[in-house]
Scaffold this motif. Sequence first.
Motif, PDB file in Angstrom:
ATOM      1  N   LEU B 234     -28.437  -7.056  -5.737  1.00 20.01           N
ATOM      2  CA  LEU B 234     -27.928  -5.703  -5.489  1.00 20.01           C
ATOM      3  C   LEU B 234     -27.909  -4.869  -6.762  1.00 20.01           C
ATOM      4  O   LEU B 234     -28.446  -3.757  -6.803  1.00 20.01           O
ATOM      5  N   VAL B 235     -27.282  -5.427  -7.814  1.00 23.36           N
ATOM      6  CA  VAL B 235     -27.167  -4.677  -9.071  1.00 23.36           C
ATOM      7  C   VAL B 235     -28.556  -4.407  -9.641  1.00 23.36           C
ATOM      8  O   VAL B 235     -28.852  -3.300 -10.107  1.00 23.36           O
ATOM      9  N   ALA B 236     -29.438  -5.407  -9.560  1.00 22.70           N
ATOM     10  CA  ALA B 236     -30.799  -5.231 -10.068  1.00 22.70           C
ATOM     11  C   ALA B 236     -31.497  -4.116  -9.295  1.00 22.70           C
ATOM     12  O   ALA B 236     -32.189  -3.278  -9.884  1.00 22.70           O
ATOM     13  N   GLY B 237     -31.291  -4.103  -7.990  1.00 21.14           N
ATOM     14  CA  GLY B 237     -31.912  -3.069  -7.165  1.00 21.14           C
ATOM     15  C   GLY B 237     -31.421  -1.691  -7.538  1.00 21.14           C
ATOM     16  O   GLY B 237     -32.210  -0.747  -7.678  1.00 21.14           O
ATOM     17  N   VAL B 238     -30.107  -1.576  -7.726  1.00 19.81           N
ATOM     18  CA  VAL B 238     -29.531  -0.281  -8.099  1.00 19.81           C
ATOM     19  C   VAL B 238     -30.069   0.163  -9.459  1.00 19.81           C
ATOM     20  O   VAL B 238     -30.477   1.313  -9.640  1.00 19.81           O
ATOM     21  N   ALA B 239     -30.112  -0.782 -10.412  1.00 19.07           N
ATOM     22  CA  ALA B 239     -30.627  -0.464 -11.744  1.00 19.07           C
ATOM     23  C   ALA B 239     -32.065   0.038 -11.644  1.00 19.07           C
ATOM     24  O   ALA B 239     -32.448   1.024 -12.260  1.00 19.07           O
ATOM     25  N   GLN B 240     -32.852  -0.657 -10.819  1.00 18.39           N
ATOM     26  CA  GLN B 240     -34.253  -0.286 -10.623  1.00 18.39           C
ATOM     27  C   GLN B 240     -34.349   1.136 -10.054  1.00 18.39           C
ATOM     28  O   GLN B 240     -35.212   1.913 -10.435  1.00 18.39           O
ATOM     29  N   GLN B 241     -33.417   1.442  -9.147  1.00 19.42           N
ATOM     30  CA  GLN B 241     -33.381   2.761  -8.530  1.00 19.42           C
ATOM     31  C   GLN B 241     -33.201   3.863  -9.572  1.00 19.42           C
ATOM     32  O   GLN B 241     -33.766   4.928  -9.469  1.00 19.42           O
ATOM     33  N   PHE B 242     -32.413   3.548 -10.594  1.00 21.84           N
ATOM     34  CA  PHE B 242     -32.202   4.515 -11.684  1.00 21.84           C
ATOM     35  C   PHE B 242     -33.299   4.391 -12.735  1.00 21.84           C
ATOM     36  O   PHE B 242     -33.146   4.857 -13.852  1.00 21.84           O
ATOM     37  N   GLU B 243     -34.351   3.694 -12.380  1.00 25.01           N
ATOM     38  CA  GLU B 243     -35.494   3.491 -13.256  1.00 25.01           C
ATOM     39  C   GLU B 243     -35.142   2.771 -14.547  1.00 25.01           C
ATOM     40  O   GLU B 243     -35.792   2.918 -15.566  1.00 25.01           O
ATOM     41  N   VAL B 244     -34.033   2.007 -14.491  1.00 24.25           N
ATOM     42  CA  VAL B 244     -33.748   1.047 -15.552  1.00 24.25           C
ATOM     43  C   VAL B 244     -34.376  -0.233 -15.019  1.00 24.25           C
ATOM     44  O   VAL B 244     -34.383  -0.447 -13.825  1.00 24.25           O
ATOM     45  N   SER B 245     -34.884  -1.102 -15.875  1.00 21.48           N
ATOM     46  CA  SER B 245     -35.502  -2.294 -15.323  1.00 21.48           C
ATOM     47  C   SER B 245     -34.452  -3.110 -14.576  1.00 21.48           C
ATOM     48  O   SER B 245     -33.319  -3.274 -15.033  1.00 21.48           O
ATOM     49  N   GLY B 246     -34.832  -3.598 -13.389  1.00 25.22           N
ATOM     50  CA  GLY B 246     -33.910  -4.391 -12.583  1.00 25.22           C
ATOM     51  C   GLY B 246     -33.456  -5.624 -13.324  1.00 25.22           C
ATOM     52  O   GLY B 246     -32.332  -6.102 -13.154  1.00 25.22           O
ATOM     53  N   ALA B 247     -34.361  -6.153 -14.178  1.00 27.58           N
ATOM     54  CA  ALA B 247     -34.040  -7.368 -14.914  1.00 27.58           C
ATOM     55  C   ALA B 247     -32.795  -7.188 -15.771  1.00 27.58           C
ATOM     56  O   ALA B 247     -31.973  -8.084 -15.896  1.00 27.58           O
ATOM     57  N   ILE B 248     -32.652  -5.967 -16.314  1.00 25.68           N
ATOM     58  CA  ILE B 248     -31.513  -5.736 -17.192  1.00 25.68           C
ATOM     59  C   ILE B 248     -30.220  -5.692 -16.376  1.00 25.68           C
ATOM     60  O   ILE B 248     -29.161  -6.138 -16.839  1.00 25.68           O
ATOM     61  N   GLY B 249     -30.304  -5.221 -15.129  1.00 22.63           N
ATOM     62  CA  GLY B 249     -29.148  -5.264 -14.238  1.00 22.63           C
ATOM     63  C   GLY B 249     -28.702  -6.705 -14.032  1.00 22.63           C
ATOM     64  O   GLY B 249     -27.514  -7.022 -14.121  1.00 22.63           O
TER      65      GLY B 249
END
Lengths: 160, 409
Positions: B234-249
């Motif tokens: 979930l957090v990775a997906g949200v991070a990806q949505q903000f164009e932050v790499s999901g991995a960092i989430g």
Amino acid sequence: MAQVRETKLPGVGVRHDFTTEDGTDIGVLVHRDGRREILVYDTGDPDACSSLVSLSAADSRTVSELLGASQVTEVVSVVQQNIEGLAIEWIEIAATSSRGGETIGDGQYRTKTGASIVAVIRDDQSIPAPGPDFELLTNDVVVAVGTSEGLTMLRDLIHA
Amino acid sequence: MLIAAGSSEVALGFIELGALIFLLSLLSRLAGRFGITAVPLYLLVGLAVGEGGFVHIDVSIEFVELGAEIGVLLLLFALGLEYSEAELRSGLRTGLAPGLLDMCLNALPGVALGFLLGWDPLAAILLGGVTWISSSGIVSKVLADLGRLGFRETPAVLNLLVIEDLAMAVYLPVVAALIVGGTIMATATSVTIALITVATILLIALKFGRPLSNAIAGGSDESFLLTVFGITLLVAGVAQQFEVSGAIGAFLVGLALSGRAKERAEILISPLRDLFAAIFFLFFSLQIDPTDLLDAAGPALALAVVGVFTKMATGWYAAGRTGAGPRGRMRAATVVIARGEFSIVIAALGSELLDGPELGALAAGYVLVTAMVGPLITRYSDHIPIPDFLTRNETSKQISSNAAISDRS
């Protein structure tokens, strides 16, 4: 007692070592999962360990019993039996806590919880019997004695 | 996906996947016997079954692709889990100087070669990341296997790994934002958004990490595993949505867990991570054309030779700061040579770029060499002669004040 040096190993555990009276460096590495290693440092290459014994949690207890810690355990259990219901607890002042910067008197801990702060551990040094005007800082560890209910209340107060 | 497909296709998919994973298991055993990591071997398998390889898989490719994405998340989640917040903080305090030297010495050769090859600047920056970060997986495994955890130079090595992790926490989202790109203004905005998102998640993680950890720490293994896995995705997906790499989430979720939740996650997630990470390495090299790899062999080898020496200089310096002697410094210098999982994660970020295929091939070649050679060199490091000029100033062994070491009376 010899000076014991403590070194933290990120992701692994903690290492303690000291120089024995005859000049050998020995140490104990405590893994996060409770395994222990006894290290004896090499004289030629002081960074390396020439011998290394790995002990499970149960093995470590056996070795410490053999080295005479059993007497200490006996004394501690006698004290605990004598004062029924008394507990001791270590509480860290988290960086997020608003207690950092306040004095012990400010918090009115004993009045509110009945538990007493008997020592404060700061940067690996313990400060025994701090007075009411002793200022707490974040990352201090407070050692408190009281009933288990009192200590729970104290923990909540300090974390607030 | 597979379930919707006809039964013969499902059968074929199972056979493909089963055979591949079985092959990986054999290689993992082989690597274990020689005391090296299996990552380079997984990459070789991917090369063999990918584009232009010996055999070709097609039915299970969708599963492999999604599995690879999950593999990256779990790799970073486990990395976040590895160090406590206090360890990161003290790492930052004591390791800043070696960390900066590490970045300068090891990222610059990659960036320079990228420019020399005429790549666009972004691909060059990614190649810098590939050559920069040591493999914490390989290094910690080698330290444990060789019984060096108690050695005096080891804290310096571990602190270097901690600093690299922190650097990744900034590097990954910034690079991910740069890849989205656009005009200078748009790029600046997305980099800012990325950094703000990371800072926000980090703040939430540090402030509410403990209560959150306590809230989810209970329950059966099954419910705990599902909770942690769900939150991570979930957090990775949200991070990806903000164009932050999901991995960092995922990394930040791992960082936020503490206490019992952390211990349980380490035990329960790591088998899952090993499975999906293997699929990730496979998928990464699957996309590499073996002929590209042959073309990249020269530059990769040259870069690897440079990378061996720049990493050794970093390790030598870091161990020297904590007062280690020449032999200890040589062990620290050689153990950090290996690059691995994170070099591949970084290269995979650039797969959509124009120079992506070449970057991938070069990174694969680089990791193949350093991950194999590093553990071998360090195993025999006590026999490496130490040149005189390095030890000339060692007459009075300086012991710098290391904040991680404190005296207890």
